[in-house]
Design a protein around this motif. Structure first.
Motif, mmCIF file in Angstrom:
data_model
loop_
_atom_site.group_PDB
_atom_site.id
_atom_site.type_symbol
_atom_site.label_atom_id
_atom_site.label_comp_id
_atom_site.label_asym_id
_atom_site.label_seq_id
_atom_site.Cartn_x
_atom_site.Cartn_y
_atom_site.Cartn_z
ATOM 1 N N PRO A 77 1.088 -1.283 -0.245
ATOM 2 C CA PRO A 77 0.099 -0.150 0.367
ATOM 3 C C PRO A 77 0.545 1.061 -0.094
ATOM 4 O O PRO A 77 0.312 2.465 -0.228
ATOM 5 N N LEU A 78 1.920 1.847 0.039
ATOM 6 C CA LEU A 78 3.118 2.178 -0.250
ATOM 7 C C LEU A 78 2.746 2.719 -1.960
ATOM 8 O O LEU A 78 2.826 2.290 -2.478
ATOM 9 N N VAL A 79 2.426 4.250 -2.060
ATOM 10 C CA VAL A 79 2.450 4.981 -3.279
ATOM 11 C C VAL A 79 3.305 6.609 -3.573
ATOM 12 O O VAL A 79 3.072 7.059 -2.086
ATOM 13 N N ARG A 80 4.294 6.447 -3.646
ATOM 14 C CA ARG A 80 5.469 7.388 -3.625
ATOM 15 C C ARG A 80 5.100 8.229 -5.235
ATOM 16 O O ARG A 80 5.028 7.484 -6.434
ATOM 17 N N LEU A 81 4.843 9.789 -4.829
ATOM 18 C CA LEU A 81 4.664 10.420 -5.637
ATOM 19 C C LEU A 81 5.915 11.432 -5.637
ATOM 20 O O LEU A 81 6.584 11.796 -4.128
ATOM 21 N N ALA A 82 6.318 12.411 -6.731
ATOM 22 C CA ALA A 82 7.494 12.999 -6.772
ATOM 23 C C ALA A 82 7.194 14.644 -7.747
ATOM 24 O O ALA A 82 6.430 13.561 -8.010
ATOM 25 N N ILE A 83 6.793 15.650 -6.512
ATOM 26 C CA ILE A 83 6.061 16.714 -7.136
ATOM 27 C C ILE A 83 6.716 17.773 -7.081
ATOM 28 O O ILE A 83 7.316 18.272 -6.247
ATOM 29 N N LYS A 84 6.600 18.202 -8.080
ATOM 30 C CA LYS A 84 7.374 19.577 -8.783
ATOM 31 C C LYS A 84 6.734 21.133 -8.301
ATOM 32 O O LYS A 84 5.617 21.361 -8.666
ATOM 33 N N ARG A 85 8.137 22.157 -7.579
ATOM 34 C CA ARG A 85 6.608 22.979 -7.283
ATOM 35 C C ARG A 85 6.293 23.555 -8.650
ATOM 36 O O ARG A 85 7.078 24.098 -9.546
ATOM 37 N N SER A 86 5.292 24.274 -8.278
ATOM 38 C CA SER A 86 4.101 25.047 -8.900
ATOM 39 C C SER A 86 3.562 25.891 -9.033
ATOM 40 O O SER A 86 3.094 26.111 -8.079
ATOM 41 N N ASP A 87 3.082 26.934 -9.455
ATOM 42 C CA ASP A 87 1.874 27.815 -8.771
ATOM 43 C C ASP A 87 0.650 27.050 -8.818
ATOM 44 O O ASP A 87 -0.199 27.597 -8.521
ATOM 45 N N HIS A 88 0.607 26.027 -9.885
ATOM 46 C CA HIS A 88 -0.231 25.050 -10.586
ATOM 47 C C HIS A 88 -0.890 24.511 -8.639
ATOM 48 O O HIS A 88 -0.491 23.978 -7.627
ATOM 49 N N ALA A 89 -1.918 24.764 -8.357
ATOM 50 C CA ALA A 89 -3.040 25.179 -7.125
ATOM 51 C C ALA A 89 -2.132 23.227 -6.220
ATOM 52 O O ALA A 89 -2.631 22.999 -4.908
ATOM 53 N N PRO A 90 -2.644 22.414 -6.611
ATOM 54 C CA PRO A 90 -2.127 21.243 -6.476
ATOM 55 C C PRO A 90 -0.143 20.918 -5.859
ATOM 56 O O PRO A 90 -0.600 20.746 -4.939
ATOM 57 N N ALA A 91 0.100 21.855 -6.308
ATOM 58 C CA ALA A 91 1.373 21.279 -6.410
ATOM 59 C C ALA A 91 1.868 22.543 -5.522
ATOM 60 O O ALA A 91 2.643 22.107 -4.375
ATOM 61 N N LYS A 92 0.985 23.495 -5.286
ATOM 62 C CA LYS A 92 1.389 24.434 -4.534
ATOM 63 C C LYS A 92 1.306 24.029 -3.099
ATOM 64 O O LYS A 92 1.284 23.913 -1.621
ATOM 65 N N TRP A 93 -0.215 23.216 -3.011
ATOM 66 C CA TRP A 93 -0.773 22.974 -2.068
ATOM 67 C C TRP A 93 0.354 21.692 -1.014
ATOM 68 O O TRP A 93 0.339 21.732 -0.193
ATOM 69 N N VAL A 94 0.806 20.896 -1.594
ATOM 70 C CA VAL A 94 1.809 19.951 -1.502
ATOM 71 C C VAL A 94 2.847 20.752 -1.177
ATOM 72 O O VAL A 94 3.723 19.977 0.100
ATOM 73 N N HIS A 95 3.900 21.261 -1.514
ATOM 74 C CA HIS A 95 4.980 22.089 -1.298
ATOM 75 C C HIS A 95 4.597 22.858 0.199
ATOM 76 O O HIS A 95 5.909 22.711 0.812
ATOM 77 N N ASP A 96 3.174 23.584 0.365
ATOM 78 C CA ASP A 96 3.726 24.499 1.211
ATOM 79 C C ASP A 96 2.274 24.383 2.303
ATOM 80 O O ASP A 96 2.188 25.458 3.201
ATOM 81 N N HIS A 97 1.748 23.441 2.006
ATOM 82 C CA HIS A 97 0.222 22.831 3.451
ATOM 83 C C HIS A 97 -0.170 21.674 3.642
ATOM 84 O O HIS A 97 -0.763 21.258 5.049
#
Length: 262
Positions: free
Chosen positions: A58-78
């Motif tokens: 059940p481990l699922v790994r995501l690598a998400i690059k910082r951007s102004d796109h709302a989902p990526a911004k949420w991952v990095h900032d919140h």
């Protein structure tokens, strides 16, 4: 169908890339697929490729690059550990199954540009597992050379080499998987591999990795075996360049696996 999961770990893998480890019960996917990513009550949906192997569930790994796109911004900032998220799997550019002897005898070429490393790494991990566990008569017996791979990983600067240490270990000669050629290239012509950057902490001793400069995609494709399967992910311009070049070489479209979704 969306599956509910939780963030169990988050870390910066480069100055711009956040890695999220999720715990997602009753989830399955194929190597090379991506997820639609939601965090209620937000109304946005993010699309992120899966970097882990299906065998890690059940481990699922995501690598998400910082951007102004709302989902990526949420991952990095919140985003916070233990926070609940929802994911739904999608995508059709997946690793070929190993139940065909012709596929088992065929080399594979993996090309990743920037954050495109995620699905390509998932495919590469599963390829290595298939090769290591293949029964006799499908490429691993004494009379047949194991399937080889050629792997190109292109980044703008060395400190953007996400998962570099794992790639170095997987391709190290003498390891269980040491039949592979691994090439890292920095595309910014003003950047030198000799500069002191964070990547070197993980792969300083990986002398088997070829370090190049500049855009090496066409050169790598020219060096690849004619009967290879190709797995490609990166910026749309990189994918277009690769596919057009391979088609000009007469590579059948069924042998070229890619998907553009951003």
């Amino acid at each position: 169908m969306y599956h509910t999961g939780k963030i169990i770990r988050k870390s910066m893998a480069s100055p711009t890339v956040m890695v999220l480890d999720l715990h997602v019960p009753n989830f399955s996917f194929l190597p090379g697929q991506w997820v639609d990513f939601m965090v209620p009550p937000y109304q946005w949906v993010g699309g992120f490729s899966i970097a882990s192997s299906p065998r890690d569930v059940p481990l699922v790994r995501l690598a998400i690059k910082r951007s102004d796109h709302a989902p990526a911004k949420w991952v990095h900032d919140h985003s916070k550990v233990h926070e609940t998220v929802q994911v739904s799997v999608g995508g059709t550019s997946v690793l070929e199954k190993d139940d065909d002897d012709a596929i088992n005898r065929r080399p594979s070429v993996f090309c990743a540009g920037g954050i495109g490393i995620s699905p390509v790494l998932s495919q590469y991990r599963e390829f290595l597992h298939q090769r290591a566990t293949a029964p006799l008569g499908t490429g691993n017996d004494d009379n047949m050379e194991p399937r080889k791979t050629l792997f190109l990983y292109s980044v703008s600067t060395p400190d953007e080499l996400v998962f570099a240490e794992e790639l170095a270990e997987l391709s190290r000669p003498g390891s269980a998987f040491g039949h592979d050629r691994m090439v890292f290239t920095v595309t910014q012509s003003t950047i030198s591999w000799n500069q002191s950057m964070s990547y070197d902490q993980g792969i300083a001793t990986a002398t088997h990795i070829e370090r190049r400069r500049g855009r090496q995609l066409i050169e790598i494709l020219e060096e690849a075996p004619a009967n290879a399967l190709y797995y490609i992910c990166g910026p749309p311009s990189m994918i277009d360049e690769a596919v057009q070049h391979l088609e000009r070489k007469g590579i059948p479209s069924d042998n070229i696996k890619f998907e553009k979704w951003w």
